[in-house]
Scaffold this motif. Structure first.
Motif, PDB file in Angstrom:
ATOM      1  N   SER A   1      -6.210   6.469 -17.085  1.00  0.00           N
ATOM      2  CA  SER A   1      -5.903   5.997 -15.737  1.00  0.00           C
ATOM      3  C   SER A   1      -5.280   7.079 -14.875  1.00  0.00           C
ATOM      4  O   SER A   1      -4.663   8.031 -15.365  1.00  0.00           O
ATOM      5  CB  SER A   1      -4.951   4.792 -15.789  1.00  0.00           C
ATOM      6  N   ALA A   2      -5.450   6.908 -13.558  1.00  0.00           N
ATOM      7  CA  ALA A   2      -4.713   7.651 -12.542  1.00  0.00           C
ATOM      8  C   ALA A   2      -3.720   6.667 -11.901  1.00  0.00           C
ATOM      9  O   ALA A   2      -3.514   5.557 -12.416  1.00  0.00           O
ATOM     10  CB  ALA A   2      -5.657   8.247 -11.504  1.00  0.00           C
ATOM     11  N   TYR A   3      -3.132   7.052 -10.777  1.00  0.00           N
ATOM     12  CA  TYR A   3      -2.139   6.185 -10.130  1.00  0.00           C
ATOM     13  C   TYR A   3      -2.301   6.285  -8.615  1.00  0.00           C
ATOM     14  O   TYR A   3      -2.482   7.370  -8.063  1.00  0.00           O
ATOM     15  CB  TYR A   3      -0.722   6.608 -10.524  1.00  0.00           C
ATOM     16  N   VAL A   4      -2.304   5.123  -7.954  1.00  0.00           N
ATOM     17  CA  VAL A   4      -2.441   5.053  -6.495  1.00  0.00           C
ATOM     18  C   VAL A   4      -1.322   4.180  -5.945  1.00  0.00           C
ATOM     19  O   VAL A   4      -1.059   3.086  -6.473  1.00  0.00           O
ATOM     20  CB  VAL A   4      -3.813   4.472  -6.074  1.00  0.00           C
ATOM     21  N   GLU A   5      -0.649   4.667  -4.913  1.00  0.00           N
ATOM     22  CA  GLU A   5       0.371   3.883  -4.213  1.00  0.00           C
ATOM     23  C   GLU A   5       0.094   3.973  -2.711  1.00  0.00           C
ATOM     24  O   GLU A   5      -0.067   5.065  -2.173  1.00  0.00           O
ATOM     25  CB  GLU A   5       1.764   4.417  -4.528  1.00  0.00           C
ATOM     26  N   ILE A   6      -0.009   2.820  -2.051  1.00  0.00           N
ATOM     27  CA  ILE A   6      -0.296   2.766  -0.615  1.00  0.00           C
ATOM     28  C   ILE A   6       0.870   2.049   0.071  1.00  0.00           C
ATOM     29  O   ILE A   6       1.225   0.935  -0.309  1.00  0.00           O
ATOM     30  CB  ILE A   6      -1.618   2.029  -0.331  1.00  0.00           C
ATOM     31  N   LYS A   7       1.439   2.697   1.082  1.00  0.00           N
ATOM     32  CA  LYS A   7       2.502   2.087   1.869  1.00  0.00           C
ATOM     33  C   LYS A   7       2.027   1.922   3.304  1.00  0.00           C
ATOM     34  O   LYS A   7       1.313   2.784   3.827  1.00  0.00           O
ATOM     35  CB  LYS A   7       3.773   2.949   1.839  1.00  0.00           C
ATOM     36  N   TYR A   8       2.404   0.809   3.929  1.00  0.00           N
ATOM     37  CA  TYR A   8       2.056   0.599   5.334  1.00  0.00           C
ATOM     38  C   TYR A   8       2.991  -0.438   5.948  1.00  0.00           C
ATOM     39  O   TYR A   8       3.670  -1.186   5.226  1.00  0.00           O
ATOM     40  CB  TYR A   8       0.593   0.159   5.489  1.00  0.00           C
ATOM     41  N   ILE A   9       3.027  -0.457   7.276  1.00  0.00           N
ATOM     42  CA  ILE A   9       3.804  -1.455   8.005  1.00  0.00           C
ATOM     43  C   ILE A   9       2.864  -2.606   8.368  1.00  0.00           C
ATOM     44  O   ILE A   9       1.895  -2.413   9.102  1.00  0.00           O
ATOM     45  CB  ILE A   9       4.434  -0.874   9.279  1.00  0.00           C
ATOM     46  N   ALA A  10       3.149  -3.795   7.841  1.00  0.00           N
ATOM     47  CA  ALA A  10       2.375  -4.988   8.189  1.00  0.00           C
ATOM     48  C   ALA A  10       2.943  -5.570   9.475  1.00  0.00           C
ATOM     49  O   ALA A  10       4.068  -6.068   9.500  1.00  0.00           O
ATOM     50  CB  ALA A  10       2.424  -6.009   7.059  1.00  0.00           C
ATOM     51  N   ASN A  11       2.181  -5.459  10.552  1.00  0.00           N
ATOM     52  CA  ASN A  11       2.601  -6.023  11.842  1.00  0.00           C
ATOM     53  C   ASN A  11       2.075  -7.432  12.041  1.00  0.00           C
ATOM     54  O   ASN A  11       2.296  -8.047  13.086  1.00  0.00           O
ATOM     55  CB  ASN A  11       2.110  -5.116  12.976  1.00  0.00           C
ATOM     56  N   SER A  12       1.358  -7.944  11.057  1.00  0.00           N
ATOM     57  CA  SER A  12       0.810  -9.295  11.091  1.00  0.00           C
ATOM     58  C   SER A  12       0.569  -9.736   9.652  1.00  0.00           C
ATOM     59  O   SER A  12       0.295  -8.919   8.775  1.00  0.00           O
ATOM     60  CB  SER A  12      -0.514  -9.321  11.882  1.00  0.00           C
ATOM     61  N   LEU A  13       0.704 -11.041   9.428  1.00  0.00           N
ATOM     62  CA  LEU A  13       0.399 -11.557   8.090  1.00  0.00           C
ATOM     63  C   LEU A  13      -1.097 -11.487   7.796  1.00  0.00           C
ATOM     64  O   LEU A  13      -1.523 -11.771   6.669  1.00  0.00           O
ATOM     65  CB  LEU A  13       0.897 -13.008   7.962  1.00  0.00           C
ATOM     66  N   ASN A  14      -1.905 -11.125   8.808  1.00  0.00           N
ATOM     67  CA  ASN A  14      -3.346 -10.937   8.607  1.00  0.00           C
ATOM     68  C   ASN A  14      -3.690  -9.513   8.182  1.00  0.00           C
ATOM     69  O   ASN A  14      -4.872  -9.183   8.055  1.00  0.00           O
ATOM     70  CB  ASN A  14      -4.110 -11.279   9.891  1.00  0.00           C
ATOM     71  N   ASN A  15      -2.689  -8.646   7.979  1.00  0.00           N
ATOM     72  CA  ASN A  15      -2.951  -7.257   7.566  1.00  0.00           C
ATOM     73  C   ASN A  15      -3.207  -7.190   6.061  1.00  0.00           C
ATOM     74  O   ASN A  15      -2.465  -6.557   5.310  1.00  0.00           O
ATOM     75  CB  ASN A  15      -1.766  -6.364   7.947  1.00  0.00           C
ATOM     76  N   LEU A  16      -4.282  -7.854   5.603  1.00  0.00           N
ATOM     77  CA  LEU A  16      -4.651  -7.818   4.194  1.00  0.00           C
ATOM     78  C   LEU A  16      -5.166  -6.428   3.832  1.00  0.00           C
ATOM     79  O   LEU A  16      -5.763  -5.740   4.653  1.00  0.00           O
ATOM     80  CB  LEU A  16      -5.729  -8.859   3.892  1.00  0.00           C
ATOM     81  N   LEU A  17      -4.942  -6.024   2.581  1.00  0.00           N
ATOM     82  CA  LEU A  17      -5.351  -4.691   2.116  1.00  0.00           C
ATOM     83  C   LEU A  17      -6.290  -4.809   0.925  1.00  0.00           C
ATOM     84  O   LEU A  17      -6.013  -5.549  -0.017  1.00  0.00           O
ATOM     85  CB  LEU A  17      -4.114  -3.876   1.712  1.00  0.00           C
ATOM     86  N   THR A  18      -7.427  -4.092   0.991  1.00  0.00           N
ATOM     87  CA  THR A  18      -8.316  -3.945  -0.173  1.00  0.00           C
ATOM     88  C   THR A  18      -8.568  -2.457  -0.391  1.00  0.00           C
ATOM     89  O   THR A  18      -8.479  -1.662   0.542  1.00  0.00           O
ATOM     90  CB  THR A  18      -9.662  -4.664   0.025  1.00  0.00           C
ATOM     91  N   THR A  19      -8.855  -2.091  -1.650  1.00  0.00           N
ATOM     92  CA  THR A  19      -9.173  -0.701  -1.961  1.00  0.00           C
ATOM     93  C   THR A  19     -10.635  -0.597  -2.374  1.00  0.00           C
ATOM     94  O   THR A  19     -11.155  -1.472  -3.068  1.00  0.00           O
ATOM     95  CB  THR A  19      -8.285  -0.174  -3.094  1.00  0.00           C
TER      96      THR A  19
END
Length: 405
Positions: A203-221
């Motif tokens: 395995s490798a490792y991925v970390e994504i940080k972001y500011i959710a300005n709406s509860l609709n800011n869903l994240l997929t990779t």
């Protein structure tokens, strides 16, 4: 008479052979695309491709390629990521599908048109094409209106001043979630994967940080192979799929461990994209590397010999180190034996963890496990975890969560 019977039998055999060849071709082939647009130069613009067909045979392997058809004059040819792939039917007579999310990052405004080509092994007549576009628009500035000159008022007698009332404080409006605000401050942190054991998962490792300005800011990779050893098919990524849903307005952190398995030595580079459905202009991508080395042992630093002193060296400093906060990540993958493999990686040695699996309308499942000396936990479960939200706790504190598709 006997010769006529032989000729008739031969004709019937050829007819049956041709019919079987026809039936081997895929049926009900549909290829649909959706276009992408953005007004931010240099940012990824994503679209989508969906191929569905009825495979009459497992040999009906489908492949998709995206070819540039036209672009604005003078623009450099953009690179398409995530625009190619293939799918093999699991068995004869099954409905098979292949979904891709290609994206480009143009810098010159205009429309970029691509031809999507779906081909099938051994069945050129089933080839299907469709055009899709990516459009980079230039925002038109709103003209500033010319102010109307204010007429000079006629002076009036100065009225007798009256007491000035104390102003009532204006209440501060409570922020509300409009449901249409895009995520901001998106950043990646990655660690490459390394192994010297062919055929085993690493395995490798991925970390994504972001500011959710709406509860609709869903994240997929989304992962797409960029480069890998020649003569093979790029291994598929596991352990990093699903949808991350923000639980509040503010900073969110998503962690996962993309995993591959290969028997071919070399370096494998994948492009990983953080995609926010409904907000294509917010897509961010980076590269991550996996290396399967022929070395017998993992590389380690060479120890530097130190001079022996009598303990009175005034140049020796003192360092008490720093305390590391508890950290752990969890991943869930479905194995070939239909059981689910749960993996935990942490910096806590021989400590107890609580794992909860929650799903609406279903009974909550709990596991209590202890990490090994390296801070890891690996175990199989025969329970069907599809659709469950898996959450990891240590001493009552939530450290990570993962939704199983």
């Amino acid at each position: 008479m006997f010769q006529k019977l032989i000729k008739i039998s031969l004709v019937l055999f050829l007819l049956l052979f041709n019919l079987s060849s026809v039936n081997a071709a895929p049926n009900a082939v549909t290829l649909t695309v959706s276009n992408g647009s953005s007004s931010q130069s240099g940012s990824p613009i994503s679209g989508s491709i969906s191929l569905r067909y009825f495979a009459t045979s497992v040999s009906d392997v489908a492949s998709i390629q995206v070819l540039l058809k036209s672009m604005p004059a003078g623009a450099p040819s953009p690179t398409v990521s995530g625009g190619s792939g293939s799918v093999t039917p699991v068995s004869d007579g099954t409905l098979t599908s292949l979904n891709l999310s290609p994206f480009i990052s143009p810098t010159v405004a205009g429309t970029y048109t691509y031809t999507v080509v779906a081909t099938f092994n051994g069945s050129p007549s089933s080839t299907t094409t469709a055009d899709m576009t990516f459009t980079l628009t230039t925002p038109t500035p709103t003209p500033t209106p010319t102010p109307t000159p204010t007429p000079t008022p006629t002076p009036t007698p100065t009225p007798t001043p009256t007491p000035t009332p104390t102003p009532t404080p204006t209440p501060t409006p409570t922020p509300t979630n409009s449901g249409s605000l895009a995520p901001t401050k998106i950043s990646f942190s990655t660690q490459s994967g390394y192994s010297n054991e062919p055929g085993t998962e690493f395995s490798a490792y991925v970390e994504i940080k972001y500011i959710a300005n709406s509860l609709n800011n869903l994240l997929t990779t989304q992962f797409s192979p960029k480069s890998y050893p020649s003569g093979i098919t790029a291994p598929s990524i596991s352990g990093c799929y699903g949808t991350f849903t923000p639980y509040a307005i503010g900073e969110m952190t998503y962690k996962c461990k993309p995993t591959i398995s290969t028997k071919t030595f070399g370096t494998y580079v994948y492009t990983v994209a953080a995609v926010f459905p409904g907000f294509p202009a917010s897509t961010v991508a980076t590269d991550i590397t996996f290396t399967l080395s022929q070395d017998n042992v993992m590389p380690s630093p060479t120890a530097t010999p130190r001079p022996i002193t009598n303990g009175n060296d005034s140049n020796i400093g003192e360092d008490d180190g720093v305390t590391e906060d508890p950290y752990a990540s969890i991943s869930v993958t479905k194995s070939k034996n239909s059981k689910y493999l749960i993996k935990i990686n942490s910096n806590l040695s021989e400590e107890d963890f609580l794992i909860k699996a929650i799903k609406k309308g279903s009974t909550t499942i709990k596991y209590t496990k202890q990490t090994d000396i390296d801070g890891n936990i690996n175990f199989y479960t025969s329970r069907n975890l599809s659709g469950y939200l898996i959450t990891l706790y240590f001493n009552g504190e939530k450290l990570d969560s993962f939704k199983v598709n």
